[in-house]
Write a protein that holds these residues in place. Structure first.
Motif, mmCIF file in Angstrom:
data_model
loop_
_atom_site.group_PDB
_atom_site.id
_atom_site.type_symbol
_atom_site.label_atom_id
_atom_site.label_comp_id
_atom_site.label_asym_id
_atom_site.label_seq_id
_atom_site.Cartn_x
_atom_site.Cartn_y
_atom_site.Cartn_z
ATOM 1 N N GLN A 116 -33.418 13.342 -16.700
ATOM 2 C CA GLN A 116 -33.382 11.885 -16.526
ATOM 3 C C GLN A 116 -31.953 11.380 -16.715
ATOM 4 N N ILE A 117 -31.591 10.394 -15.907
ATOM 5 C CA ILE A 117 -30.368 9.627 -16.109
ATOM 6 C C ILE A 117 -30.749 8.156 -16.122
ATOM 7 N N ARG B 123 -23.554 5.707 -18.428
ATOM 8 C CA ARG B 123 -24.866 6.304 -18.165
ATOM 9 C C ARG B 123 -25.221 7.265 -19.293
ATOM 10 N N ILE C 62 -32.978 12.005 -9.551
ATOM 11 C CA ILE C 62 -32.362 11.861 -10.875
ATOM 12 C C ILE C 62 -30.976 11.236 -10.747
ATOM 13 N N THR D 193 -31.288 18.976 -16.645
ATOM 14 C CA THR D 193 -31.316 17.525 -16.753
ATOM 15 C C THR D 193 -32.612 16.978 -16.173
ATOM 16 N N SER E 68 -18.257 13.043 -18.829
ATOM 17 C CA SER E 68 -19.178 13.324 -19.938
ATOM 18 C C SER E 68 -18.398 13.463 -21.243
ATOM 19 N N GLY F 107 -28.934 6.987 -11.525
ATOM 20 C CA GLY F 107 -27.682 6.656 -12.195
ATOM 21 C C GLY F 107 -26.681 5.977 -11.293
ATOM 22 N N ASP G 127 -21.942 9.328 -19.973
ATOM 23 C CA ASP G 127 -20.861 9.275 -18.983
ATOM 24 C C ASP G 127 -20.054 8.037 -19.301
ATOM 25 N N VAL H 28 -25.265 17.646 -14.775
ATOM 26 C CA VAL H 28 -25.780 16.389 -15.312
ATOM 27 C C VAL H 28 -25.477 15.224 -14.363
ATOM 28 N N PHE H 29 -24.217 14.784 -14.347
ATOM 29 C CA PHE H 29 -23.861 13.602 -13.572
ATOM 30 C C PHE H 29 -23.260 13.939 -12.209
ATOM 31 N N ALA I 9 -27.877 10.667 -20.117
ATOM 32 C CA ALA I 9 -28.733 11.687 -19.521
ATOM 33 C C ALA I 9 -29.549 12.382 -20.598
#
Length: 708
Positions: free
Chosen positions: A179-180, A166, A124, A177, A140, A128, A161, A106-107, A168
């Protein structure tokens, strides 16, 4: 409709029979009454008894083993999505097996999935970033499954996050994933992500107050210049994306907003946030002030925030009712007050969690520094708001409801209550951090039923569909912060301990300990597995997972090529068992190389990988998937490229070379001598080796058996 259980193969039935015989033996039942399915009779039971004695097992251990044992090929009836803490990822765990099925990137860049190593996933992650700074990690915290009518629908997952504020969006068609988003409005979040009952909005609440939109203000002006906020991110279900233009935020006083929950059924249209630090403590241990934690624990009450979100959305769309901060529409506090968008009610100090009951009629709050669970009545709260019956206002002018007139009662739960989940029939489960236990209690009768110790210092808990309108009431996972002596020592840094508990019987039963050595997970949600319908392959071949569309640079078998264009060298490559085409790429030092790779296979689980050493290129190529990856070939030399998945018997041969020719007059890389008679540059006639040699097997036109 539920799936019927798969029939157990004979050898699994035999194993089950042996285990049941062992339980019968330990419980004093007759185990010599005749032969078992193997014809082994008492001998098998006796040998199992010996084994249990040897390992120090008792009947409860065998019972727990039977409840968690999941034979090969048999799927779990539940799936848990848990935050990955400092890893910035999401964990996918089967229940009751407690098997980790996947980490969803994800991040944080994640090599196995090629996430953060290609054009689209880099984009993506870039969305972020903030102020041009690369954020290579995330904290997260709170995953939230999309809902329809207050029930999980298995379509999307959201995660926040906390460290970088942020949000997601994860599509559960492929568990990836998409989009962030970052508002730029707040500096941190904790009350995210939580969704409204039909996933109209994804709610993100700030935690540590700061000047909205960034910027500096002296800490001594905390009460005046520091603000909280809650953001309502509009979700477009058809596109599977958050629509920033239709999103909005509300300015809040500088109390530390904590967790959030949306009303449902009778309370649909309302959102509840708890908070702490009504003292407005700012810390300052070297300046003669108490630490923030103790300074924020002086008052007996903090404030639950009560917001009619549908009305707030209407106000956000009115001219002159918002101001723009960091590109976000924000309803100022004075507008919220004049439009009736914000109310407070007291809650016992340092609350953690405001959890709406399945029917939406009540909210349970547990204060970390209180021993009670407090049950609020939505009807009583709404009546006071309708009658404009307020006890007082806070220093910012927010109306405060009567605590006594807002609750149905309190129940003594234990030491350090934190988070509540529901299991149906008016029953609730609450974690007790200081007591290292989970308590089961009746919301209706305000009575404790029983407790079970967990190891150790439990934070959040997750029950099967336990925050929906229809909780299942079978399993609970205690997300414990400390492991101490539960597992083999591995140095000072220990894993977290997820403990699976059976909550379906008259007494709760601990079933399984699961070490989590990835980060400190915070929250999780458990969904029925049959609500999930992930795709097996990307079809037709050439789908870009990020756009969910057929990529314009898709490569089909027989159309592989290398082209030199104004923006660099474009390589159109196919991957199929067991080779890449082309498998030799010739470029010049300084060229920008654009890789367009399609896994042309449509066979389930026929995943390939692709990497080039030194250039930090890595991609995961699931069947039918197309990826794009760009890099600058700024180091001359010879660089192997190969498949990182063991995708077939010819795994080691699924390879090739990137040849980076030094600039004219430049020296080759150390130890690399230019080959005499180098082939023409890309764009000219293909060099020998770009096409498979006669007799190579398989070719893109004739894939390996089983690849169709």
């Amino acid at each position: 409709m539920r799936h019927s259980p798969l029939p157990f193969p004979l050898h699994h039935r035999r194993r089950l029979a042996r285990a049941l015989a062992a339980i019968a033996l330990l419980s004093g039942a007759a185990c010599n009454s005749g032969p078992n399915e193997d014809g082994g009779g008492a001998g098998v039971s006796a040998s199992l008894n010996d084994l249990m004695k040897e390992r120090g097992l008792d009947e409860s251990n065998v019972s727990a083993a039977l409840k968690t044992y999941t034979p090969t090929g048999v799927h779990d009836p539940y799936i848990m999505f848990a935050s990955g803490g400092q890893s910035g990822q999401v964990l996918v765990i089967g229940i009751p097996s407690m098997r980790i099925l996947k980490y969803i990137a994800v991040f944080t860049p994640e090599p196995w999935q090629g996430y953060g190593y290609g054009d689209e996933t880099n984009t993506i992650l870039a969305a972020g970033q903030r102020d041009g700074r690369t954020l290579s990690w995330g904290d997260s915290h709170h995953p939230a499954l999309s809902e329809t009518n207050g029930d999980y629908d298995g379509q999307f997952l959201f995660i926040n996050d906390k460290a970088n504020a942020r949000i997601a969006v994860i599509d559960l068609k492929d568990f990836a994933t998409k989009q962030i988003v970052m508002s730029g409005l707040i500096q941190s979040d904790h009350g995210g992500t939580f969704v409204t009952p039909n996933t109209e909005y994804v709610v993100e609440g700030a935690q540590y107050p700061a000047p909205l939109g960034g910027g500096y203000a002296p800490i001594e002006r905390y009460a005046e210049d520091y603000k909280g906020a809650v953001i309502f991110w509009k979700f477009d279900r058809e596109k599977g994306r958050i629509d920033r233009a239709k999103s909005f935020a509300m300015e809040l006083p500088p109390y530390m907003q904590d967790l959030t929950d949306a009303g449902k059924l009778v309370s649909d249209g309302w959102v509840f946030l708890n908070s702490l630090n009504t003292e407005l403590s700012i810390g300052g241990t070297l300046e003669g002030r108490p630490p923030l934690e103790s300074g924020a624990s002086q008052n007996d009450m903090d404030y639950m925030h009560i917001i009619p979100w549908r009305r707030a959305a209407e106000v956000a769309g009115m001219a002159g009712k918002t101001k723009e901060i960091a590109g976000m529409r924000v309803i100022p506090l004075d507008v919220s007050l004049s439009e009736g968008l914000l109310y407070f009610v007291g809650e016992p100090k340092s609350p953690h969690g405001v959890d709406v009951t399945p029917d939406g009629s009540q909210m349970v709050v547990a204060g970390k520094l209180d021993t009670h669970g407090t049950v609020y009545s939505f009807a009583k709260i709404k009546a006071q708001i309708d009658q404009k019956k307020f006890e007082a206002k806070d220093r910012y002018g927010v109306p405060i409801l009567s605590f006594k007139d807002s609750i149905d009662g309190q129940v003594e739960l234990g030491l350090g209550p934190l988070h509540t989940q529901y299991i149906g029939d008016g029953m609730a489960l609450t974690s007790l951090f200081l007591e290292s236990a989970v308590v089961r209690w009746s919301v209706k009768d305000l009575k404790v039923i029983d407790k079970i110790p967990v190891h150790y210092n439990v934070g959040h808990i997750a029950a099967a569909e336990g925050d929906t309108v229809s909780p299942d009431g079978k399993y609970l996972v205690a997300m414990n912060k400390w492991a101490i002596d539960r597992f083999q020592p591995v140095g000072p840094l220990l894993p977290q301990n997820f403990q699976l508990v059976d909550v379906s019987g008259s007494q709760m039963q601990l079933l399984y300990d699961m070490p989590l050595p990835l980060g400190e997970p915070h929250y999780a949600q458990i969904i029925k597995a049959d609500k999930l319908h992930p795709e097996d392959i990307y079809k037709p071949a050439g789908v870009n997972p990020v756009t969910a569309q057929h990529d314009p640079d898709t490569v089909t078998a027989g159309k592989e090529r290398i082209e030199r264009r104004a923006d660099g060298v474009h390589v159109f490559m196919s991957a199929v068992r067991s080779h890449f085409t082309p498998d030799i790429i010739r470029v010049k030092e300084g060229d920008t190389v654009h890789l367009h790779i399609t896994n042309v296979e449509q066979a389930h689980d026929a995943t390939h990988g692709f990497t080039i050493d030194l250039y930090n290129v890595h991609q995961s190529l699931e069947p039918g998937k197309h990826v794009n990856a760009s890099f600058v070939a700024d180091v001359p030399g010879v660089f192997p490229m190969y498949c990182t998945e063991f995708c077939s018997a010819l795994h080691l041969e699924m390879a090739g070379y990137l040849l980076v020719e030094p600039k004219e007059g430049g020296a080759p890389a150390p130890g690399v001598a230019p080959a005499p008679g180098d082939a023409p540059a890309p764009g000219d006639a293909p060099a020998p080796g770009d096409a498979p040699a006669p007799g190579d097997a398989p070719t893109p036109d004739a894939p390996a058996p089983g690849s169709e």
